[in-house]
Design a protein around this motif. Structure first.
Motif, short mmCIF file in Angstrom:
data_model
loop_
_atom_site.label_atom_id
_atom_site.label_comp_id
_atom_site.label_asym_id
_atom_site.label_seq_id
_atom_site.Cartn_x
_atom_site.Cartn_y
_atom_site.Cartn_z
N ILE A 126 -15.62 1.81 10.23
CA ILE A 126 -15.59 2.12 8.80
C ILE A 126 -14.23 1.73 8.24
O ILE A 126 -13.19 2.09 8.80
CB ILE A 126 -15.79 3.63 8.56
N ALA A 127 -14.22 0.97 7.15
CA ALA A 127 -12.97 0.68 6.43
C ALA A 127 -12.96 1.45 5.12
O ALA A 127 -14.01 1.59 4.48
CB ALA A 127 -12.87 -0.82 6.15
N VAL A 128 -11.79 1.98 4.76
CA VAL A 128 -11.67 2.71 3.50
C VAL A 128 -10.71 1.94 2.60
O VAL A 128 -9.50 1.89 2.86
CB VAL A 128 -11.14 4.14 3.74
N LEU A 129 -11.23 1.30 1.57
CA LEU A 129 -10.40 0.52 0.65
C LEU A 129 -9.88 1.46 -0.44
O LEU A 129 -10.68 2.08 -1.17
CB LEU A 129 -11.21 -0.62 0.03
N GLY A 130 -8.56 1.53 -0.55
CA GLY A 130 -7.96 2.52 -1.44
C GLY A 130 -7.68 3.80 -0.70
O GLY A 130 -7.66 4.88 -1.31
N ALA A 131 -7.46 3.70 0.62
CA ALA A 131 -7.19 4.88 1.43
C ALA A 131 -5.90 5.55 0.99
O ALA A 131 -4.94 4.87 0.63
CB ALA A 131 -7.11 4.49 2.90
N SER A 132 -5.91 6.89 1.03
CA SER A 132 -4.74 7.64 0.58
C SER A 132 -4.20 8.52 1.71
O SER A 132 -4.96 9.00 2.56
CB SER A 132 -5.11 8.52 -0.62
N PRO A 174 -2.34 -1.63 0.74
CA PRO A 174 -1.23 -2.58 0.89
C PRO A 174 0.13 -1.88 0.85
O PRO A 174 1.14 -2.46 1.25
CB PRO A 174 -1.42 -3.52 -0.29
N LYS A 175 0.17 -0.62 0.38
CA LYS A 175 1.46 0.04 0.21
C LYS A 175 1.87 0.93 1.38
O LYS A 175 2.88 1.61 1.31
CB LYS A 175 1.44 0.89 -1.07
N ALA A 176 1.04 1.01 2.41
CA ALA A 176 1.36 1.93 3.52
C ALA A 176 1.19 1.24 4.87
O ALA A 176 0.34 0.37 5.03
CB ALA A 176 0.46 3.15 3.45
N ASP A 177 1.98 1.66 5.81
CA ASP A 177 1.82 1.16 7.18
C ASP A 177 0.84 2.04 7.95
O ASP A 177 0.04 1.55 8.76
CB ASP A 177 3.16 1.14 7.92
N THR A 178 0.94 3.34 7.72
CA THR A 178 0.00 4.26 8.35
C THR A 178 -0.54 5.19 7.26
O THR A 178 0.15 5.47 6.26
CB THR A 178 0.64 5.13 9.45
N ILE A 179 -1.75 5.63 7.47
CA ILE A 179 -2.40 6.59 6.57
C ILE A 179 -2.95 7.72 7.44
O ILE A 179 -3.78 7.47 8.31
CB ILE A 179 -3.57 5.92 5.80
N GLN A 180 -2.46 8.92 7.18
CA GLN A 180 -2.92 10.09 7.95
C GLN A 180 -2.91 9.82 9.45
O GLN A 180 -3.84 10.17 10.17
CB GLN A 180 -4.30 10.54 7.47
N GLY A 181 -1.84 9.13 9.89
CA GLY A 181 -1.68 8.90 11.32
C GLY A 181 -2.39 7.68 11.87
O GLY A 181 -2.25 7.35 13.05
N LEU A 182 -3.17 7.00 11.03
CA LEU A 182 -3.87 5.80 11.50
C LEU A 182 -3.15 4.56 10.97
O LEU A 182 -2.62 4.58 9.85
CB LEU A 182 -5.32 5.77 11.00
N PRO A 183 -3.15 3.47 11.73
CA PRO A 183 -2.54 2.24 11.19
C PRO A 183 -3.30 1.77 9.96
O PRO A 183 -4.54 1.76 9.97
CB PRO A 183 -2.68 1.24 12.35
N ALA A 184 -2.58 1.40 8.91
CA ALA A 184 -3.21 0.93 7.69
C ALA A 184 -3.12 -0.58 7.60
O ALA A 184 -2.22 -1.20 8.19
CB ALA A 184 -2.54 1.57 6.48
N PHE A 185 -4.09 -1.16 6.85
CA PHE A 185 -4.12 -2.62 6.69
C PHE A 185 -3.94 -2.97 5.22
O PHE A 185 -4.42 -2.23 4.34
CB PHE A 185 -5.44 -3.17 7.22
N PRO A 186 -3.26 -4.10 4.96
CA PRO A 186 -3.00 -4.46 3.56
C PRO A 186 -4.28 -4.87 2.84
O PRO A 186 -4.42 -4.67 1.64
CB PRO A 186 -2.02 -5.63 3.65
N ASP A 187 -5.23 -5.47 3.57
CA ASP A 187 -6.51 -5.82 2.97
C ASP A 187 -7.55 -5.83 4.07
O ASP A 187 -7.23 -5.82 5.25
CB ASP A 187 -6.45 -7.18 2.27
#
Lengths: 723, 723
Positions: A34-40, A68-81
């Motif tokens: 699952i990908a979450v676009l606009g993850a906070s 695109p503004k975060a490296d990690t989100i809630q402890g998970l690695p984040a992706f720019p797109d």
């Protein structure tokens, strides 16, 4: 819901079409990633909740926050797109501002996402621009072979797999105990879905998986129902419905569920006038007439409920209990009053309360002489003193074979010690002796007592009237399920018949309309068209009865209004005069009307006046209507509907379900009517309507006289309109 | 319940009679002292439980265990017999073997006990000997001026005073929290009373005081209702009823409650055929026809419910909420779907859902532009984000003046933090601005949230459909309560009228029956009795219309069957022939019948055919019935009843409540009918029936033709039978 047209045609009922509409939907409920676009990073925000819930849901697949503004989100690695994600993405959730959605859908498509769920609002529900933008999203998704849920929706959830596709706060509400009753839920309202998921946890009912369809730009409720019908992990389906744009798809989905033997419990709102108006203003789209939905649910064995409470009760009883093999209800209580309450409700819920057999009465008296051994059976307060009484009575009642199902009213035994142990032990022993018997218990209970009883596949209700009402609903369903194959075979004869059906006439007069329905197999009154007073006199003389004369003109639909009808003409002289009078009246009414003559036919008076007809529903196609004439239709609105085509079994069911059906059985000292002939006419009408579904607008056969048994039924008038 | 006749006559409706029936009942609920005959040291035994409960109930009076074998019972000094007790005894409970009861009742009488409650069984419910023994107990009690509850009953309980008069285990079930909703309960079933007391604790509803009447040898349910109606500590009364032996007493009790402005909520069982049979076998006594109970409840403003669940819901809402001043319901939700559910139910529950006014729409749009501002009002999910939204919307809706009551659908706001605080705060501020507005909340809630809302006099329901259904029941009650004085004044005119009523004729023929009702003010068709063919011809000639001829014979009730009716006679010659034919047929039908002539009257065809009549119910006396003729009565059983006598308001209500009432309003293009004339006829019939309640058996006016407005209504036939 919007007026956007569906992306995939479903005109032909083929297996491939079925597949097309459910294609990709497994990625909603069983995605591998699952990908979450606009993850906070904020777990309370719309873009943060799915990430938060997925971490707690036990989901074993990958979760990819995209921001695109975060490296990690809630402890998970984040992706720019989304395209930067290394692995495959089955399900993408879009929690972005409206303006960013189109690009995001493109990106999802390029990534090979299977389903994209759009939380974002501001599309068709807003204005025409939004509608156009939404249609573009559908076109983009279709270009990539990707399915689209929403926009303007709260998404989907599957607790079993842990697949979180939603931001609904309700997804965070835990069960204090593993629920025994699990039911899949498809809803057209996000608020309703959320509320039911929460309220369900309060009543031991888990809606799982669940989904809300939002604007239904691509995936419609019907598609979800079809998917659930084919999903082996789903056993019972609940649906909340406001309207439907594609009737064939819904019909197909209900048919699939019926074939799979899965009950579909539907709460369809808008049954009242105020409610229907509210639906229209809420969904801003064509939603279909409520009576036609009723016909659809009847025809395809769906259980229609009228409230959330009833939805919960029926789903709970289906999930916990056993289906009955017949209508006969045995009532066992420790209180005469409670038994009477059950009997009162049974009468209104279509359950039979047969008397106990003499041998059963002897058996029960042998166990406990003071018992009331009629049905309801009254064990008296001794129920609470003698541990063996309850299982002995249950055993005797079930062994007797006179009951198909039992309801027990044990008042507060389930609440107070020491009686609750007595109750659970008694039921355990009865259940061991009769493992498949449908039994329902009504009692005040402590939670652990309730649970122990439920684990024996015995639903527990607090109120006996409600329990019996729910048993009645399930009994109706079980009966229709038993009759399903017969009814389907019968309906298939209507579809498969090779008999040639007439073409639509070029111009529509009473004469051509009657010829049209007559060629389809519906009897019409014998008649002649005359074009002079002399011919009228001659025709009258040839008929051994008073006759009726009616104007024939393609330009005059309302003949009586035009002075174009004279009844009870007894002699040739009167017939000649009536001819002249009718033609003069018609000319005075409409000087330009084409007059093709005057129809002359015998008056028919020995029979029951009915109305049969067709209206072509914009959502569901041709619908056959049946009712009794006179006050029944005009004052009491006592009519019933079915979608065309159908067979004799369905037609007979229609005839039996109107309130005034006693009229046809021979009320008021009359002979019973030829309902077989009536049923054949309804079937013929349904075939004719189905064959002309493209151009037909309506058929109105009124009156259609049903004569005494063996004498058939025939149309005295017919009106056909085309589009 | 038994067939024993009541000890106190209540034929005359006087204040003293009222007093006689409730005399002593305060000693049941507010005794200063209680003696337990057959007291046991074991607190789980029937003779031990009342002592045990009384110690824990907070009862401040004296409790005297009576047992010759013990010095102390459960820590209290015991007495060998009741007469050894030093102080006065208001209430004595008899928990002794059947054989010891008679002596014990004597002893209680000698002691000056006010009420004796007999738990012991084996009396009228057993056999004829038991019945005789029971009647002896009543005679003994009456000799001492002592009231008697039971026998074969579980007694009474008053938590407020702590007065324990029962052995029911349910009395030991504590409330975890002090209940807000308290309702008095009178029940004819001990098991039902016990169950409700227990189940009530589960739902925040306290039945207190409560009582079960058992065999009703002396104290009947009606007496208890009358006492509760007059008891200032009681505000709402719940009743469970299986039947009634003394209709006047029940009527009187309901009238008292109505005068006191106290709602009576009644669950009367036996509404179905199976249920009625079960009641008959359970109570072994005449219980009155269910339709007549319906009439009684309608007429005296009692709220009839059909299940325990509905009883609880209606009582709860009455106890917690405010009564509405009108029918107009405003619906406010955070979900379109929930609003539609409410609107759907409102349509079926007699509530009006008026559109919002243009000014209110502007006001609401000004607060939150995306809101749906029709009725239902949809606050959207913003409801959960903006703390001011809910109170602002409630305030605007109530300030507008277009709604009499509000239902709020706030889905799971009441369950999850932080929204539950938002909900409670919002309601607090709305309630402060509108302290008396009837508001109902529907939501999933945590217990403490529910409690906080209830303390604002706002009932909370889980299901909005159910909430609206309950609001509909209470709305009906509130409307009848507002109309009560008008209706009573109107009904009083029927009783008080000084117009002279005709005496019963000696022999009953159509002619004397018509004269009888005509003298009472009911119009009958003009007619003549002829005794020869020549007179028949002459009479026909004098009437400017086709006529009907009918046999006149006191020995022939079914004229058509006897060939005694000829319709549509158009000429003097036909009339002469019809005369001869009728007389010949009647002689052939019954050679011994006295033939007094033939009745000749014009055919009346312009009007709506109705049936009005009277049957003299063994329990409730004369009951007036009204229905439409033809299929409405014969196929649809569409009739309504009221107890005689009554006034115009009641008659008009009757006319409006049948399903086919549209026929009288001018359905199918007809002129509206003269319903005023019909109502006057019903009132006249009710007065006539009341005046002859001793000897009248039935009146059947069929058909009674109601002609167009201003043209009156008249009887074409009448049949009167006497006892």
């Amino acid at each position: 819901m919007t007026t956007t047209s569906p992306p995939i045609d479903f005109g032909t009922r083929t297996h491939s079409a079925r597949k097309a509409n459910v294609a990709g939907l497994d990625a909603l409920f069983e995605p591998r990633s699952i990908a979450v676009l606009g993850a906070s990073s904020d777990p309370t925000k719309i873009g943060g909740r799915p990430v938060h819930f997925a971490k707690e849901s036990g989901f074993t697949g990958a979760v990819y926050p995209v921001n695109p503004k975060a490296d990690t989100i809630q402890g998970l690695p984040a992706f720019p797109d989304i395209e930067s994600i290394p692995g495959e993405v089955d399900l993408a959730l879009i929690a972005l501002p409206n303006s960013a959605v189109t690009d995001a859908v493109h990106a999802c498509g390029r990534k090979g996402v299977k389903v994209v769920t759009i939380f974002s609002a501001g599309f068709a529900e807003m204005d025409e621009n939004g509608d156009a933008q939404q249609q573009k999203l559908v076109d983009i998704a279709r270009g990539y072979g990707m399915r689209l849920l929403g926009p303007n929706c709260i998404g989907s959830m599957n607790r079993r797999t842990g697949a979180v596709g939603t931001f609904a706060a309700s997804s965070g509400v835990p069960f204090t105990q593993k629920p025994l009753a699990t039911v899949a839920l498809a809803s057209q309202s996000g608020a309703i879905a959320s509320e039911w998921v929460v309220a369900g946890t309060q009543q031991g009912l888990q809606f799982d998986p669940w989904l809300s369809t939002g604007n239904e730009a691509d995936i419609q409720l019907a598609d979800v129902l079809a998917h659930m019908a084919m999903d082996p992990s789903v056993e019972i389906i609940a649906a909340y419905l406001e309207g439907c744009r594609d009737g064939d798809r819904l019909r197909e989905a209900l048919e699939l569920a019926q074939e799979a033997g899965k009950p579909v419990v539907v709460l369809k709102v808008g049954r009242s006038e105020v409610g229907a108006t509210a639906v229209a203003s809420h969904t801003a789209s064509l939603v279909g007439a409520d009576e036609v939905f009723d016909a659809l649910f009847q025809q395809y064995g769906a259980i229609r409920v009228d409230s959330m409470a009833e939805m919960f009760d029926v789903c709970y009883a289906l999930a916990i209990g056993k289906l009955p093999e017949g209508d006969r209800l045995g009532i066992l209580t420790g209180s005469g009053g409670v038994g009477i309450l059950a009997a009162d409700e049974a009468g209104e819920s279509g359950l039979e309360v047969p008397p106990t057999s003499p041998s059963l009465q002897r058996d029960l008296k042998a166990i406990w002489p003071p018992a009331g051994v009629g049905n309801p059976v009254d064990l008296t307060a001794q129920l609470m003193n003698d541990p063996k009484l309850l299982p002995s009575f249950i055993d005797a009642c079930l062994a007797d074979g006179g009951f198909d199902q039992l309801v027990l009213g044990v008042i507060y035994m389930g609440f107070l010690e020491p009686w609750s142990d007595l109750l659970v032990n008694g039921l355990t022993s009865a259940r061991a002796a009769h493992p498949d018997a449908p039994i329902v218990v009504t009692a005040s209970t402590r939670p652990e007592v309730r649970r122990a009883i439920e684990e024996m596949s015995i639903p527990v209700f607090a109120d006996i009237s409600n329990a019996v009402k729910v048993m009645g609903r399930i009994n109706d369903y079980a009966r229709r399920r038993r009759e399903f194959e017969d009814r389907r075979a019968s309906d298939a004869t209507a579809t498969d018949s090779t008999a040639v059906l007439p073409g639509l006439p070029e111009t529509m007069t009473e004469v051509t309309a009657k010829a049209f329905i007559s060629a389809a197999g519906i009897d019409v009154v014998p008649e002649a068209v005359v074009t002079s007073a002399a011919e009228a006199a001659q025709a009258q003389a040839g008929l051994d009865a008073p006759v009726v004369l009616k104007i024939v003109s393609p330009d005059i639909a309302h003949k009586t209004e035009a002075g174009g009808v004279v009844l009870g003409v007894a002699t040739p002289e009167e017939a000649a005069a009536a001819y002249d009078q009718i033609v003069a009246s018609a000319r005075a009414y409409d000087g330009g009307a084409r007059i093709e003559g005057v129809l002359i036919s015998p008056m028919v008076t020995d029979g029951v006046e009915t109305i049969i007809g067709v209206s072509n529903d914009p959502t569901f196609g041709p619908v056959v209507v049946f009712g009794l004439g006179g006050v029944f239709v005009e004052v009491l609105k006592d009519v019933t509907y079915r979608l065309a085509p159908f067979g004799l079994e369905t037609a007979k069911f229609m005839i039996g379900e109107i309130r005034g059906s006693a009229m046809l059985a021979g009320a008021r000292g009359a002979e019973p009517s030829d309902v077989e002939a009536l049923a054949r006419a309804l079937v013929a009408l349904s075939r004719l309507a189905d064959a002309h579904r493209d151009r037909l607008d309506s058929i109105d056969v009124n009156p259609f006289i049903v004569r005494p048994v063996g004498q058939g039924a025939l149309a005295l008038d017919a009106l056909v309109t085309t589009r």
